[in-house]
Enzyme design. Structure first.
Site, PDB file in Angstrom:
ATOM      1  N   LYS A 102       0.857  -1.187   0.000  1.00 16.24           N
ATOM      2  CA  LYS A 102       0.000   0.000   0.000  1.00 16.24           C
ATOM      3  C   LYS A 102       0.888   1.229   0.000  1.00 16.24           C
ATOM      4  CE  LYS A 102      -4.514   0.702   0.394  1.00 16.24           C
ATOM      5  NZ  LYS A 102      -5.539  -0.304   0.055  1.00 16.24           N
TER       6      LYS A 102
HETATM    7  N1  GLU Z   1      -7.360   0.137  -3.029  1.00 13.97           N
HETATM    8  C1  GLU Z   1      -8.140  -1.024  -3.304  1.00 13.97           C
HETATM    9  C2  GLU Z   1      -8.156  -1.942  -2.106  1.00 13.97           C
HETATM   10  O1  GLU Z   1      -7.949  -1.539  -0.995  1.00 13.97           O
HETATM   11  C3  GLU Z   1      -7.745  -1.701  -4.604  1.00 13.97           C
HETATM   12  C4  GLU Z   1      -6.343  -2.222  -4.660  1.00 13.97           C
HETATM   13  C5  GLU Z   1      -5.917  -2.704  -6.038  1.00 13.97           C
HETATM   14  O2  GLU Z   1      -6.732  -2.750  -6.935  1.00 13.97           O
HETATM   15  O3  GLU Z   1      -4.738  -3.015  -6.143  1.00 13.97           O
HETATM   16  O4  GLU Z   1      -8.451  -3.102  -2.219  1.00 13.97           O
END
Ligand code: GLU
Length: 419
Positions: free
Chosen positions: A106
């Site tokens: 993240k």
């Molecule tokens: N931000 C989204 C999540 O928390 C999507 C992450 C992604 O598609 O890599 O799942």
């Protein structure tokens, strides 16, 4: 709201509990407890008034045991390293539950994007991408949108990275515009997945989606798309909220009308008026009477302080980490069924995976194909979670963690420890 709790401690504690409950060999837990890499960057931006501001940015790569790191980038004034670490760990678990060949990561920048002009935001995004470029890539770490970022942000990340490499690199991000290699269905995928998971849990209790009352906290990408899809499938949206407050209508809100109103820009939910609509606080959205409560904002919303006041039968976690461990126990004791984030909001990363596969193979799939595959994949992971739930007589959260941790520990053992 500043965090009064440590989200990373929360995720590690829940992991530990699930390992015990699922009789999973804990010899690899030390590895899973720590991210593989934490990157912190300082990002200078020349502001429109000529001054210079330096923002703090992060990319935490929790695990790539099962495949390249994967996870979004958020822009938020309260974003910090502990939050990003927790979010990265949740991505590892989420990808394992969905059985995607990805690990978890993240990213984030500590900034309130609403205070920046578009030029400042673009400069900040490009500088952040430049700073993390050595550690991202289509086969190493693939960012995507998250809170306060969208397809435009991804277009800037993609362009910056491609300029650095000297050729287009569409597979380096997902959630990008369709014109730049994005997938049909990605923008609404997380919200769609929330509706799919709600349908699955209701069906288990012999209840249809039609007529079920739903309250949604948050009208960002996830909340707004979930509201629209719930509404079109004839669920009754009784409450909606954004940071300005909430609205409630016993007879049901017209989610299309609310979305169209918000899309005008410069207005918030507190400005919305229609027949039968009453204005309530954000807290009252969480505690209003409904069948299904969908927290679709940030972490730490359903806590020991308000869990006893919830007035719903189901909680479907569209946000990451909206419920604290203490609140989980209170809900459990009250017989409220909770579908955990690492399953309920996995629609986004599932369609991100479809997008990445299309990029690598230089193919484009149509929307129906994407939506159908999303539904199939989520139904399959729901079955896997159900099996663990029945085997261990536990909550859906524990069962989902057991599904994920079994896969992660198995993969870790197969690989062994380098050197
Ligand atoms: N931000 C989204 C999540 O928390 C999507 C992450 C992604 O598609 O890599 O799942």
């Amino acid at each position: 709201m500043r965090h009064t709790y440590n989200p990373y401690k929360n995720v590690i504690d829940v992991m530990e509990k699930a390992m015990k409950l699922g009789n999973i060999d804990t010899s690899m837990f030390e590895i899973l407890k720590n991210p593989q890499r934490e990157t912190k960057v300082y990002l200078p931006v020349e502001m429109d008034d000529g001054s210079v501001r330096v923002f703090e940015g992060y990319r935490v790569q929790h695990s790539n045991i099962r495949g390249p790191f994967k996870g979004g980038i958020r822009f938020h004034q309260n974003c910090d390293l502990d939050e990003v670490k927790a979010l990265a760990a949740w991505m590892t678990l989420k990808c394992a539950v969905a059985d995607l060949p990805y690990g978890g990561a993240k990213g984030g920048i500590q900034v309130d994007p609403s205070t920046l002009s578009e030029r400042e935001l673009r400069a900040l995004t490009r500088r952040y991408t430049f700073a993390i470029a050595p550690i991202i890539g289509a086969d190493t770490d693939i960012p995507a949108p998250d809170v306060n970022t969208n397809f435009q942000t991804m277009a800037w990340v993609l362009d910056t990275y491609s300029q650095l490499k000297g050729h287009p690199c569409p597979g380096v991000v997902t959630g990008k515009p369709i014109e730049l290699g994005g997938s049909k269905g990605r923008n609404s995928a997380t919200g769609r997945g929330v509706v799919i998971s709600t349908k699955l849990i209701l069906a288990l209790d012999g209840r249809p989606l039609e007529g079920t009352s739903v309250a949604i906290q948050g009208m960002g990408n996830v909340g707004a798309n979930a509201a629209r899809i719930f509404y079109h499938r004839k669920a009754k949206i009784v409450a909606l909220s954004d940071i300005s407050g909430g609205i409630y209508c016993e007879g049901g809100l017209d989610a299309d009308a609310v979305s169209a109103f918000l899309e005008q820009g410069n207005v918030m939910i507190k400005d919305y008026n229609a027949e039968g609509v009453v204005h309530i606080s954000n807290e009252e959205v969480l505690t209003c009477k409904c069948d299904v409560l969908v927290p679709a904002a940030l972490e730490n919303q359903i806590t020991a302080d308000n869990a006893a006041k919830l007035n719903c039968s189901y909680v479907v976690e569209a946000a990451n980490g909206p419920t604290t461990e203490e609140a989980d126990q209170i809900l459990d004791a009250r017989g409220i069924t909770l579908l955990p984030d690492i399953f309920a909001n996995s629609g986004g990363v599932i369609v991100s995976y479809f997008e990445w596969v299309q990029n690598i193979q230089e193919l484009t799939w149509d929307r129906d194909q994407v939506n159908e595959m999303l539904e199939k994949l989520m139904s399959r992971s729901f079955q896997n979670i159900l099996e663990e739930k029945e085997a261990h007589h536990c909550s859906y959260r524990m069962a989902a963690y057991i599904v994920a941790l079994k896969k992660l520990v198995y993969a870790e053992k197969l690989k062994g420890i380098f050197p």
